[in-house]
Design an enzyme around this catalytic site. Structure first.
Site, mmCIF file in Angstrom:
data_model
loop_
_atom_site.group_PDB
_atom_site.id
_atom_site.type_symbol
_atom_site.label_atom_id
_atom_site.label_comp_id
_atom_site.label_asym_id
_atom_site.label_seq_id
_atom_site.Cartn_x
_atom_site.Cartn_y
_atom_site.Cartn_z
ATOM 1 N N ALA A 18 0.756 -0.946 0.230
ATOM 2 C CA ALA A 18 -0.395 0.135 0.003
ATOM 3 C C ALA A 18 0.901 1.590 -0.236
ATOM 4 O O ALA A 18 1.792 1.299 0.548
ATOM 5 C CB ALA A 18 -0.685 -0.120 1.082
ATOM 6 N N GLY B 253 1.036 -5.458 1.384
ATOM 7 C CA GLY B 253 -0.350 -5.777 0.068
ATOM 8 C C GLY B 253 0.136 -6.233 -1.375
ATOM 9 O O GLY B 253 -0.649 -7.028 -2.304
ATOM 10 N N GLU C 278 0.392 -9.916 -0.421
ATOM 11 C CA GLU C 278 -1.174 -10.100 -0.436
ATOM 12 C C GLU C 278 -2.271 -10.032 -1.789
ATOM 13 O O GLU C 278 -2.781 -10.704 -1.436
ATOM 14 C CB GLU C 278 -2.124 -9.017 0.479
ATOM 15 C CG GLU C 278 -0.766 -9.174 2.404
ATOM 16 C CD GLU C 278 -1.467 -8.601 3.677
ATOM 17 O OE1 GLU C 278 -0.972 -6.564 3.139
ATOM 18 O OE2 GLU C 278 -2.104 -8.612 4.357
ATOM 19 N N GLU D 142 5.501 -5.109 7.163
ATOM 20 C CA GLU D 142 5.084 -3.411 7.534
ATOM 21 C C GLU D 142 5.275 -4.325 9.069
ATOM 22 O O GLU D 142 5.648 -2.374 9.241
ATOM 23 C CB GLU D 142 3.698 -4.490 7.451
ATOM 24 C CG GLU D 142 2.260 -4.709 6.386
ATOM 25 C CD GLU D 142 2.937 -5.770 5.145
ATOM 26 O OE1 GLU D 142 3.194 -6.923 6.451
ATOM 27 O OE2 GLU D 142 1.549 -5.809 5.248
HETATM 28 N N1 DAK Z 1 4.545 3.028 -1.029
HETATM 29 C C1 DAK Z 1 4.933 5.163 -1.416
HETATM 30 N N2 DAK Z 1 6.239 4.850 -1.682
HETATM 31 C C2 DAK Z 1 6.419 4.279 -2.237
HETATM 32 C C3 DAK Z 1 6.723 2.275 -1.774
HETATM 33 C C4 DAK Z 1 5.548 2.465 -0.591
HETATM 34 N N3 DAK Z 1 4.977 1.315 -0.491
HETATM 35 N N4 DAK Z 1 7.521 1.411 -2.150
HETATM 36 C C5 DAK Z 1 8.173 2.225 -2.418
HETATM 37 N N5 DAK Z 1 7.922 3.520 -2.856
HETATM 38 C C6 DAK Z 1 8.711 5.128 -3.459
HETATM 39 C C7 DAK Z 1 10.066 5.191 -2.318
HETATM 40 O O1 DAK Z 1 9.383 6.360 -2.060
HETATM 41 C C8 DAK Z 1 10.828 5.785 -3.624
HETATM 42 O O2 DAK Z 1 10.148 7.232 -4.083
HETATM 43 P P1 DAK Z 1 10.781 8.549 -4.017
HETATM 44 O O3 DAK Z 1 11.600 9.078 -2.798
HETATM 45 O O4 DAK Z 1 11.716 8.256 -5.348
HETATM 46 O O5 DAK Z 1 9.594 9.853 -4.433
HETATM 47 C C9 DAK Z 1 10.033 4.879 -5.244
HETATM 48 O O6 DAK Z 1 9.410 4.313 -4.599
HETATM 49 C C10 DAK Z 1 11.408 4.486 -5.134
HETATM 50 O O7 DAK Z 1 11.364 3.604 -3.657
HETATM 51 P P2 DAK Z 1 13.137 3.538 -3.312
HETATM 52 O O8 DAK Z 1 14.033 4.732 -3.501
HETATM 53 O O9 DAK Z 1 13.026 2.859 -1.857
HETATM 54 O O10 DAK Z 1 13.622 1.668 -4.221
HETATM 55 P P3 DAK Z 1 14.656 0.960 -3.877
HETATM 56 O O11 DAK Z 1 14.903 -0.101 -4.792
HETATM 57 O O12 DAK Z 1 15.925 1.926 -3.077
HETATM 58 O O13 DAK Z 1 13.973 -0.478 -2.976
HETATM 59 C C11 DAK Z 1 11.505 -1.151 -1.947
HETATM 60 C C12 DAK Z 1 12.962 -0.759 -3.168
HETATM 61 C C13 DAK Z 1 10.358 -1.965 -2.418
HETATM 62 C C14 DAK Z 1 12.776 -1.931 -1.234
HETATM 63 C C15 DAK Z 1 11.364 -0.038 -0.474
HETATM 64 O O14 DAK Z 1 11.497 0.575 -1.486
HETATM 65 C C16 DAK Z 1 10.315 -0.616 0.178
HETATM 66 O O15 DAK Z 1 10.818 -1.147 1.184
HETATM 67 N N6 DAK Z 1 9.399 -0.258 0.168
HETATM 68 C C17 DAK Z 1 8.437 -0.031 1.013
HETATM 69 C C18 DAK Z 1 7.548 -1.716 1.020
HETATM 70 C C19 DAK Z 1 7.032 -1.507 2.617
HETATM 71 O O16 DAK Z 1 7.198 -1.590 3.482
HETATM 72 N N7 DAK Z 1 5.277 -2.191 2.330
HETATM 73 C C20 DAK Z 1 4.435 -2.920 2.914
HETATM 74 C C21 DAK Z 1 3.581 -1.194 2.622
HETATM 75 S S1 DAK Z 1 1.847 -1.552 4.530
HETATM 76 C C22 DAK Z 1 -4.973 -3.368 3.794
HETATM 77 C C23 DAK Z 1 -4.820 -3.769 2.869
HETATM 78 C C24 DAK Z 1 -3.177 -3.618 2.462
HETATM 79 C C25 DAK Z 1 -2.423 -2.796 3.590
HETATM 80 C C26 DAK Z 1 -3.280 -2.677 4.988
HETATM 81 C C27 DAK Z 1 -4.299 -2.895 5.001
HETATM 82 N N8 DAK Z 1 -6.572 -3.190 4.615
HETATM 83 C C28 DAK Z 1 -7.184 -3.748 3.524
HETATM 84 C C29 DAK Z 1 -6.787 -3.204 5.855
HETATM 85 C C30 DAK Z 1 -1.337 -2.657 3.209
HETATM 86 C C31 DAK Z 1 -0.256 -2.810 3.994
HETATM 87 C C32 DAK Z 1 1.339 -2.177 3.007
HETATM 88 O O17 DAK Z 1 1.368 -2.268 1.933
#
Ligand code: DAK
Length: 257
Positions: free
Chosen positions: A65, A108, A111, A131
Protein backbone atom coordinates in the site's frame (compact mmCIF):
# COMPACT_ATOMS: atom_id res chain seq x y z
CA UNK A 1 -12.41 2.85 -19.96
CA UNK A 2 -9.54 5.30 -19.36
CA UNK A 3 -7.23 4.48 -16.49
CA UNK A 4 -4.44 6.61 -15.03
CA UNK A 5 -2.50 4.14 -12.90
CA UNK A 6 -2.87 0.85 -14.77
CA UNK A 7 -2.60 -0.41 -18.33
CA UNK A 8 -4.88 -3.06 -19.75
CA UNK A 9 -4.65 -5.24 -22.83
CA UNK A 10 -6.00 -8.51 -24.14
CA UNK A 11 -4.02 -11.24 -25.82
CA UNK A 12 -6.38 -13.82 -27.22
CA UNK A 13 -8.56 -15.00 -24.32
CA UNK A 14 -6.20 -13.54 -21.71
CA UNK A 15 -6.89 -10.15 -20.11
CA UNK A 16 -3.87 -8.34 -18.67
CA UNK A 17 -3.94 -5.71 -15.93
CA UNK A 18 -0.56 -4.03 -15.51
CA UNK A 19 0.11 -1.91 -12.44
CA UNK A 20 1.71 1.28 -13.69
CA UNK A 21 3.11 3.49 -10.94
CA UNK A 22 6.80 2.70 -11.55
CA UNK A 23 7.88 5.90 -9.76
CA UNK A 24 6.44 4.44 -6.54
CA UNK A 25 7.39 0.78 -7.13
CA UNK A 26 3.72 0.22 -8.03
CA UNK A 27 2.58 0.96 -4.49
CA UNK A 28 -1.22 0.76 -4.30
CA UNK A 29 -2.78 4.18 -3.77
CA UNK A 30 -6.57 4.44 -3.61
CA UNK A 31 -6.89 5.37 -7.27
CA UNK A 32 -4.85 2.38 -8.42
CA UNK A 33 -6.73 0.03 -6.13
CA UNK A 34 -10.07 1.16 -7.56
CA UNK A 35 -8.80 0.93 -11.14
CA UNK A 36 -7.34 -2.55 -10.65
CA UNK A 37 -10.62 -3.92 -9.35
CA UNK A 38 -12.67 -2.09 -12.01
CA UNK A 39 -10.48 -3.67 -14.69
CA UNK A 40 -10.64 -7.12 -13.09
CA UNK A 41 -14.44 -6.90 -12.89
CA UNK A 42 -14.67 -5.76 -16.54
CA UNK A 43 -12.57 -8.75 -17.70
CA UNK A 44 -14.60 -11.03 -15.43
CA UNK A 45 -17.79 -9.96 -17.24
CA UNK A 46 -16.27 -10.24 -20.73
CA UNK A 47 -17.18 -13.58 -22.33
CA UNK A 48 -14.19 -13.36 -24.67
CA UNK A 49 -11.82 -13.58 -21.69
CA UNK A 50 -10.98 -16.89 -20.01
CA UNK A 51 -8.20 -15.92 -17.60
CA UNK A 52 -6.79 -12.70 -16.18
CA UNK A 53 -3.19 -11.76 -15.42
CA UNK A 54 -2.18 -9.05 -12.96
CA UNK A 55 1.39 -7.90 -13.29
CA UNK A 56 3.74 -5.02 -12.56
CA UNK A 57 7.11 -4.47 -14.20
CA UNK A 58 10.44 -6.34 -14.05
CA UNK A 59 11.58 -4.45 -10.91
CA UNK A 60 8.38 -4.41 -8.91
CA UNK A 61 5.09 -6.25 -8.88
CA UNK A 62 3.96 -3.94 -6.08
CA UNK A 63 5.73 -2.61 -2.97
CA UNK A 64 2.52 -2.62 -0.91
CA UNK A 65 0.00 0.00 0.00
CA UNK A 66 1.13 3.58 -0.60
CA UNK A 67 2.82 4.48 2.68
CA UNK A 68 2.84 8.20 1.86
CA UNK A 69 -0.95 8.17 1.36
CA UNK A 70 -1.57 6.13 4.52
CA UNK A 71 0.93 7.64 6.96
CA UNK A 72 -1.35 10.31 8.47
CA UNK A 73 -4.58 8.24 8.47
CA UNK A 74 -6.53 8.00 11.71
CA UNK A 75 -8.06 4.89 13.23
CA UNK A 76 -11.55 6.04 12.20
CA UNK A 77 -10.46 6.73 8.62
CA UNK A 78 -8.92 3.28 8.35
CA UNK A 79 -12.11 1.64 9.59
CA UNK A 80 -14.59 3.74 7.62
CA UNK A 81 -12.91 4.52 4.30
CA UNK A 82 -12.98 2.54 1.12
CA UNK A 83 -9.28 1.74 1.39
CA UNK A 84 -10.16 -1.21 3.59
CA UNK A 85 -13.32 -2.59 1.94
CA UNK A 86 -11.99 -2.32 -1.59
CA UNK A 87 -9.46 -5.16 -1.14
CA UNK A 88 -12.32 -7.64 -0.73
CA UNK A 89 -13.37 -7.13 -4.36
CA UNK A 90 -10.75 -9.66 -5.50
CA UNK A 91 -12.68 -12.45 -3.78
CA UNK A 92 -15.66 -11.88 -6.06
CA UNK A 93 -13.75 -12.40 -9.33
CA UNK A 94 -14.93 -15.73 -10.73
CA UNK A 95 -12.42 -16.28 -13.52
CA UNK A 96 -8.90 -17.49 -12.70
CA UNK A 97 -6.60 -14.61 -11.76
CA UNK A 98 -2.88 -15.21 -12.22
CA UNK A 99 -0.26 -12.95 -10.65
CA UNK A 100 2.82 -12.55 -12.84
CA UNK A 101 5.36 -11.38 -10.27
CA UNK A 102 8.78 -9.95 -11.07
CA UNK A 103 10.86 -8.04 -8.51
CA UNK A 104 9.30 -6.84 -5.28
CA UNK A 105 5.97 -8.19 -4.02
CA UNK A 106 5.87 -6.62 -0.56
CA UNK A 107 3.14 -5.94 1.98
CA UNK A 108 -0.12 -5.41 0.11
CA UNK A 109 1.72 -6.47 -3.07
CA UNK A 110 2.48 -9.87 -1.58
CA UNK A 111 -1.05 -10.05 -0.20
CA UNK A 112 -2.47 -9.26 -3.63
CA UNK A 113 -0.44 -12.14 -5.12
CA UNK A 114 -1.66 -14.40 -2.30
CA UNK A 115 -5.25 -13.46 -3.20
CA UNK A 116 -4.76 -14.55 -6.80
CA UNK A 117 -5.43 -18.13 -7.89
CA UNK A 118 -1.96 -18.89 -9.22
CA UNK A 119 1.41 -17.16 -9.26
CA UNK A 120 4.05 -17.13 -11.99
CA UNK A 121 7.28 -15.74 -10.55
CA UNK A 122 10.25 -14.40 -12.46
CA UNK A 123 13.70 -15.37 -11.17
CA UNK A 124 13.99 -11.93 -9.52
CA UNK A 125 10.70 -12.15 -7.60
CA UNK A 126 10.90 -11.43 -3.88
CA UNK A 127 7.95 -11.89 -1.55
CA UNK A 128 7.68 -10.34 1.90
CA UNK A 129 5.49 -8.77 4.57
CA UNK A 130 7.63 -5.88 5.87
CA UNK A 131 4.79 -4.03 7.65
CA UNK A 132 6.46 -4.70 11.01
CA UNK A 133 9.32 -2.41 9.92
CA UNK A 134 6.87 0.51 9.70
CA UNK A 135 5.09 -0.31 12.94
CA UNK A 136 2.04 -2.22 11.70
CA UNK A 137 1.03 -5.71 10.60
CA UNK A 138 -0.43 -7.03 7.33
CA UNK A 139 -4.07 -6.01 6.85
CA UNK A 140 -5.13 -7.59 3.55
CA UNK A 141 -4.81 -11.27 4.41
CA UNK A 142 -1.05 -11.52 4.96
CA UNK A 143 -1.36 -13.22 8.32
CA UNK A 144 -4.15 -15.56 7.22
CA UNK A 145 -3.52 -16.58 3.60
CA UNK A 146 0.23 -16.71 4.13
CA UNK A 147 -0.05 -18.95 7.21
CA UNK A 148 -2.42 -21.30 5.38
CA UNK A 149 -0.04 -21.49 2.43
CA UNK A 150 3.44 -21.66 3.95
CA UNK A 151 2.64 -22.83 7.50
CA UNK A 152 2.73 -21.13 10.87
CA UNK A 153 6.45 -20.90 11.60
CA UNK A 154 7.56 -19.45 8.29
CA UNK A 155 4.57 -17.07 8.25
CA UNK A 156 5.52 -15.90 11.75
CA UNK A 157 9.10 -15.25 10.62
CA UNK A 158 7.93 -13.33 7.56
CA UNK A 159 5.38 -11.24 9.46
CA UNK A 160 7.33 -10.69 12.68
CA UNK A 161 10.88 -10.62 11.40
CA UNK A 162 10.56 -9.38 7.81
CA UNK A 163 11.91 -12.54 6.21
CA UNK A 164 11.61 -12.27 2.44
CA UNK A 165 11.32 -15.26 0.12
CA UNK A 166 13.23 -15.63 -3.14
CA UNK A 167 11.42 -17.00 -6.18
CA UNK A 168 12.94 -20.44 -5.48
CA UNK A 169 11.77 -20.37 -1.86
CA UNK A 170 8.33 -19.15 -2.92
CA UNK A 171 8.02 -22.13 -5.22
CA UNK A 172 9.37 -24.50 -2.57
CA UNK A 173 6.77 -23.30 -0.05
CA UNK A 174 3.84 -23.38 -2.48
CA UNK A 175 3.49 -19.64 -3.07
CA UNK A 176 4.62 -19.72 -6.70
CA UNK A 177 3.49 -22.25 -9.30
CA UNK A 178 6.38 -21.68 -11.69
CA UNK A 179 9.61 -19.74 -12.04
CA UNK A 180 10.47 -18.19 -15.39
CA UNK A 181 13.35 -15.98 -16.65
CA UNK A 182 12.98 -12.26 -15.96
CA UNK A 183 13.26 -11.44 -19.63
CA UNK A 184 9.96 -12.35 -21.23
CA UNK A 185 8.36 -13.23 -17.88
CA UNK A 186 5.03 -11.73 -18.95
CA UNK A 187 5.03 -13.68 -22.23
CA UNK A 188 5.64 -16.86 -20.23
CA UNK A 189 2.73 -15.96 -17.94
CA UNK A 190 0.50 -15.33 -20.96
CA UNK A 191 1.38 -18.77 -22.38
CA UNK A 192 0.44 -20.27 -19.01
CA UNK A 193 -2.78 -18.22 -18.77
CA UNK A 194 -3.69 -19.05 -22.36
CA UNK A 195 -3.78 -22.74 -21.49
CA UNK A 196 -5.96 -21.98 -18.46
CA UNK A 197 -8.24 -19.85 -20.66
CA UNK A 198 -8.68 -22.71 -23.14
CA UNK A 199 -10.42 -24.93 -20.56
CA UNK A 200 -14.20 -25.43 -20.30
CA UNK A 201 -15.38 -22.10 -18.79
CA UNK A 202 -18.14 -23.44 -16.54
CA UNK A 203 -15.92 -26.23 -15.21
CA UNK A 204 -13.13 -23.69 -14.52
CA UNK A 205 -15.58 -21.55 -12.57
CA UNK A 206 -16.75 -24.53 -10.51
CA UNK A 207 -13.17 -25.71 -9.96
CA UNK A 208 -12.16 -22.30 -8.58
CA UNK A 209 -15.22 -22.24 -6.35
CA UNK A 210 -14.52 -25.73 -5.00
CA UNK A 211 -10.79 -25.25 -4.35
CA UNK A 212 -11.50 -21.95 -2.57
CA UNK A 213 -14.01 -23.78 -0.37
CA UNK A 214 -11.09 -25.86 0.95
CA UNK A 215 -9.76 -22.73 2.67
CA UNK A 216 -13.03 -21.50 4.09
CA UNK A 217 -15.00 -24.52 5.28
CA UNK A 218 -14.72 -27.79 7.13
CA UNK A 219 -13.75 -30.87 5.09
CA UNK A 220 -17.34 -32.13 5.10
CA UNK A 221 -18.71 -28.79 3.87
CA UNK A 222 -15.96 -28.56 1.26
CA UNK A 223 -16.69 -32.06 -0.03
CA UNK A 224 -20.37 -31.10 -0.30
CA UNK A 225 -19.47 -28.02 -2.35
CA UNK A 226 -17.33 -30.20 -4.62
CA UNK A 227 -20.09 -32.79 -5.03
CA UNK A 228 -22.73 -30.13 -5.77
CA UNK A 229 -20.45 -28.43 -8.34
CA UNK A 230 -19.60 -31.79 -9.94
CA UNK A 231 -23.28 -32.74 -10.31
CA UNK A 232 -24.18 -29.27 -11.65
CA UNK A 233 -21.71 -29.63 -14.48
CA UNK A 234 -23.86 -32.46 -15.85
CA UNK A 235 -26.43 -29.74 -16.66
CA UNK A 236 -23.98 -28.08 -19.06
CA UNK A 237 -23.53 -28.64 -22.79
CA UNK A 238 -19.78 -28.58 -22.23
CA UNK A 239 -19.90 -31.74 -20.10
CA UNK A 240 -21.64 -33.58 -22.97
CA UNK A 241 -19.21 -32.07 -25.48
CA UNK A 242 -16.12 -32.91 -23.40
CA UNK A 243 -17.04 -36.54 -22.85
CA UNK A 244 -18.30 -37.02 -26.42
CA UNK A 245 -15.08 -35.49 -27.79
CA UNK A 246 -13.03 -37.90 -25.66
CA UNK A 247 -14.99 -40.89 -26.98
CA UNK A 248 -14.76 -39.61 -30.58
CA UNK A 249 -11.02 -38.95 -30.14
CA UNK A 250 -11.22 -35.26 -31.10
CA UNK A 251 -10.64 -31.90 -29.43
CA UNK A 252 -13.65 -30.50 -27.54
CA UNK A 253 -15.28 -27.32 -28.74
CA UNK A 254 -16.32 -25.48 -25.58
CA UNK A 255 -19.38 -23.21 -25.58
CA UNK A 256 -19.27 -22.02 -22.00
CA UNK A 257 -22.83 -23.29 -21.55
N1 DAK B 1 4.53 3.40 -0.66
C1 DAK B 1 4.88 4.59 -1.19
N2 DAK B 1 5.99 4.80 -1.92
C2 DAK B 1 6.82 3.75 -2.08
C3 DAK B 1 6.54 2.47 -1.54
C4 DAK B 1 5.32 2.31 -0.79
N3 DAK B 1 4.91 1.14 -0.29
N4 DAK B 1 7.55 1.65 -1.87
C5 DAK B 1 8.41 2.37 -2.59
N5 DAK B 1 7.98 3.64 -2.71
C6 DAK B 1 8.65 4.75 -3.41
C7 DAK B 1 9.83 5.28 -2.60
O1 DAK B 1 9.39 6.16 -1.61
C8 DAK B 1 10.63 5.95 -3.70
O2 DAK B 1 10.04 7.19 -3.99
P1 DAK B 1 10.91 8.55 -4.05
O3 DAK B 1 11.60 8.65 -2.75
O4 DAK B 1 11.87 8.31 -5.20
O5 DAK B 1 9.90 9.61 -4.32
C9 DAK B 1 10.40 5.05 -4.91
O6 DAK B 1 9.21 4.30 -4.62
C10 DAK B 1 11.53 4.06 -5.12
O7 DAK B 1 11.73 3.35 -3.91
P2 DAK B 1 13.18 3.16 -3.25
O8 DAK B 1 14.05 4.33 -3.53
O9 DAK B 1 12.96 2.80 -1.82
O10 DAK B 1 13.72 1.92 -4.10
P3 DAK B 1 14.70 0.74 -3.62
O11 DAK B 1 15.01 -0.02 -4.86
O12 DAK B 1 15.83 1.29 -2.82
O13 DAK B 1 13.82 -0.16 -2.64
C11 DAK B 1 11.81 -1.33 -1.93
C12 DAK B 1 12.67 -0.83 -3.12
C13 DAK B 1 10.52 -1.88 -2.53
C14 DAK B 1 12.55 -2.49 -1.23
C15 DAK B 1 11.55 -0.18 -0.93
O14 DAK B 1 11.01 0.92 -1.66
C16 DAK B 1 10.60 -0.53 0.17
O15 DAK B 1 10.98 -1.16 1.16
N6 DAK B 1 9.34 -0.07 0.05
C17 DAK B 1 8.34 -0.18 1.11
C18 DAK B 1 7.86 -1.61 1.26
C19 DAK B 1 6.85 -1.72 2.37
O16 DAK B 1 7.12 -1.43 3.55
N7 DAK B 1 5.68 -2.16 2.04
C20 DAK B 1 4.55 -2.38 2.97
C21 DAK B 1 3.65 -1.16 2.94
S1 DAK B 1 2.31 -1.33 4.07
C22 DAK B 1 -5.18 -3.29 4.28
C23 DAK B 1 -4.81 -3.54 2.98
C24 DAK B 1 -3.47 -3.42 2.60
C25 DAK B 1 -2.52 -3.03 3.53
C26 DAK B 1 -2.89 -2.79 4.82
C27 DAK B 1 -4.24 -2.90 5.21
N8 DAK B 1 -6.57 -3.43 4.67
C28 DAK B 1 -7.51 -3.99 3.73
C29 DAK B 1 -6.93 -3.27 6.02
C30 DAK B 1 -1.15 -2.94 3.08
C31 DAK B 1 -0.17 -2.34 3.78
C32 DAK B 1 1.17 -2.23 3.20
O17 DAK B 1 1.46 -2.74 2.14
Amino acid sequence: MTYTTILTETRGRVGIVQLNRPQAMNAFNLVMLGEVFDALEAFDKDEAIGAIIVTGNEKAFAAGADIKEMAEASYVQMVVEERVAVWDRIRKIRKPVIAAVSGWALGGGCEFALSCDMVIASESAKFGQPEITIGVIPGAGGTQRLARLVGKHLAMEMVINNRTLTAQEAQQFGLANRIVPVEGYLDAAVTFADEVASRAPMAVRMAKDAVNAAFETTLTEGLNVEKRDFYQLFATEDQKEGMTAFIEKRKPNWKGK
